[in-house]
Design a protein around this motif. Structure first.
Motif, PDB file in Angstrom:
ATOM      1  N   TYR A 114       0.836  -1.205   0.000  1.00  0.00           N
ATOM      2  CA  TYR A 114       0.000   0.000   0.000  1.00  0.00           C
ATOM      3  C   TYR A 114       0.866   1.249   0.000  1.00  0.00           C
ATOM      4  O   TYR A 114       2.036   1.209   0.392  1.00  0.00           O
ATOM      5  N   TRP A 115       0.273   2.351  -0.446  1.00  0.00           N
ATOM      6  CA  TRP A 115       0.845   3.688  -0.279  1.00  0.00           C
ATOM      7  C   TRP A 115      -0.283   4.698  -0.354  1.00  0.00           C
ATOM      8  O   TRP A 115      -1.354   4.428  -0.920  1.00  0.00           O
ATOM      9  N   LEU A 116      -0.046   5.867   0.229  1.00  0.00           N
ATOM     10  CA  LEU A 116      -1.004   6.966   0.185  1.00  0.00           C
ATOM     11  C   LEU A 116      -0.293   8.234  -0.264  1.00  0.00           C
ATOM     12  O   LEU A 116       0.856   8.469   0.102  1.00  0.00           O
ATOM     13  N   LEU A 117      -1.001   9.055  -1.018  1.00  0.00           N
ATOM     14  CA  LEU A 117      -0.495  10.373  -1.350  1.00  0.00           C
ATOM     15  C   LEU A 117      -0.512  11.249  -0.099  1.00  0.00           C
ATOM     16  O   LEU A 117      -1.256  10.963   0.855  1.00  0.00           O
ATOM     17  N   PRO A 118       0.287  12.309  -0.049  1.00  0.00           N
ATOM     18  CA  PRO A 118       0.413  13.104   1.182  1.00  0.00           C
ATOM     19  C   PRO A 118      -0.909  13.568   1.778  1.00  0.00           C
ATOM     20  O   PRO A 118      -1.083  13.535   3.000  1.00  0.00           O
ATOM     21  N   ALA A 119      -1.880  13.997   0.972  1.00  0.00           N
ATOM     22  CA  ALA A 119      -3.132  14.534   1.500  1.00  0.00           C
ATOM     23  C   ALA A 119      -3.953  13.487   2.248  1.00  0.00           C
ATOM     24  O   ALA A 119      -4.790  13.831   3.082  1.00  0.00           O
ATOM     25  N   ALA A 120      -3.715  12.201   1.977  1.00  0.00           N
ATOM     26  CA  ALA A 120      -4.500  11.139   2.609  1.00  0.00           C
ATOM     27  C   ALA A 120      -3.806  10.525   3.819  1.00  0.00           C
ATOM     28  O   ALA A 120      -4.382   9.663   4.494  1.00  0.00           O
ATOM     29  N   ARG A 121      -2.592  10.964   4.122  1.00  0.00           N
ATOM     30  CA  ARG A 121      -1.826  10.351   5.215  1.00  0.00           C
ATOM     31  C   ARG A 121      -2.225  10.918   6.567  1.00  0.00           C
ATOM     32  O   ARG A 121      -2.675  12.048   6.677  1.00  0.00           O
ATOM     33  N   GLY A 122      -2.036  10.092   7.598  1.00  0.00           N
ATOM     34  CA  GLY A 122      -2.168  10.562   8.968  1.00  0.00           C
ATOM     35  C   GLY A 122      -3.549  10.467   9.579  1.00  0.00           C
ATOM     36  O   GLY A 122      -3.722  10.794  10.741  1.00  0.00           O
ATOM     37  N   GLY A 123      -4.542  10.001   8.837  1.00  0.00           N
ATOM     38  CA  GLY A 123      -5.898   9.931   9.374  1.00  0.00           C
ATOM     39  C   GLY A 123      -6.418   8.532   9.603  1.00  0.00           C
ATOM     40  O   GLY A 123      -7.626   8.328   9.759  1.00  0.00           O
ATOM     41  N   GLY A 124      -5.545   7.549   9.589  1.00  0.00           N
ATOM     42  CA  GLY A 124      -5.957   6.166   9.807  1.00  0.00           C
ATOM     43  C   GLY A 124      -6.458   5.470   8.549  1.00  0.00           C
ATOM     44  O   GLY A 124      -6.953   4.340   8.625  1.00  0.00           O
ATOM     45  N   VAL A 125      -6.324   6.113   7.382  1.00  0.00           N
ATOM     46  CA  VAL A 125      -6.821   5.523   6.140  1.00  0.00           C
ATOM     47  C   VAL A 125      -6.072   4.239   5.805  1.00  0.00           C
ATOM     48  O   VAL A 125      -6.679   3.234   5.403  1.00  0.00           O
TER      49      VAL A 125
END
Length: 199
Positions: A114-125
């Motif tokens: 998995y990976w997330l773009l910066p705007a989606a990080r840090g919220g438990g997604v």
């Protein structure tokens, strides 16, 4: 004594290829859906993100590379060797990726990536996405074991794995070559029937 009885397949062949890749809901209003051609620009942008390039070794240099990679995702579903979802709000562009690599239906295993773009990080997604794909793989598809590996220099991925219920099984020394050299990796795993991770 060696038994003459063959070992049965864990998951029958065709269980993926006969069906469309499902859309999976997440509790925070996001969903996991198959990647589409319209996501190519997002995938190309992800290939330029320093953290994604560092930890996922994602090399996508152009929109054409992204289109080809998305087509390969669809072929891997049909070949029953991979299942890759975009993390997105319904009707919006992708904000991340989660998938199953190295699917072995016969042996009943796969690896979560998995990976997330910066705007989606840090919220438990990431935690919710790992939990959701894990439930689908173990309960719906019928796999027996999922593994999740990450560099020992990436504690954020370790936290995701633990919160999602993937126990640490050990350290794989010099297991993956990154741009700065060989990295030891944590090996996490989850079996069908394991207790859920912490909420």
């Amino acid at each position: 004594m060696i038994s003459g009885t063959p070992v049965p397949r864990v998951v029958p062949a065709g269980r993926m290829a006969r069906n469309h890749q499902p859309v999976l809901g997440l509790p925070n209003g996001l969903e996991l859906r198959p990647w589409c051609r319209d996501d190519a620009d997002v995938l190309a942008a992800a290939g330029q993100d320093p953290a994604i390039r560092q930890w996922n070794l994602l090399l996508v240099e152009s929109a054409q590379d992204a289109h080809e990679r998305i087509e390969r995702m669809h072929r891997r579903w049909q070949a029953e060797t991979g299942a890759v979802w975009a993390v997105a709000r319904p009707g919006e562009e992708a904000a991340g990726l989660i998938g199953l690599n190295d699917i072995d239906l016969e042996g009943g295993s796969a690896e979560i990536v998995y990976w997330l773009l910066p705007a989606a990080r840090g919220g438990g997604v990431a935690v919710e996405a790992v939990r959701t794909v894990g439930r689908w793989a173990l309960e719906e598809l019928g796999l027996h074991r999922l593994r999740l590996c990450h560099s020992m220099a990436n504690p954020a991925s370790c936290r995701v794995a633990l919160k999602a219920g993937y126990a640490v099984e050990g350290v794989m020394r010099g297991a993956l070559l990154h741009a700065d050299g060989w990295h030891d990796q944590h090996l996490h795993a989850r079996l069908r029937g394991d207790a859920p991770g912490p909420l």
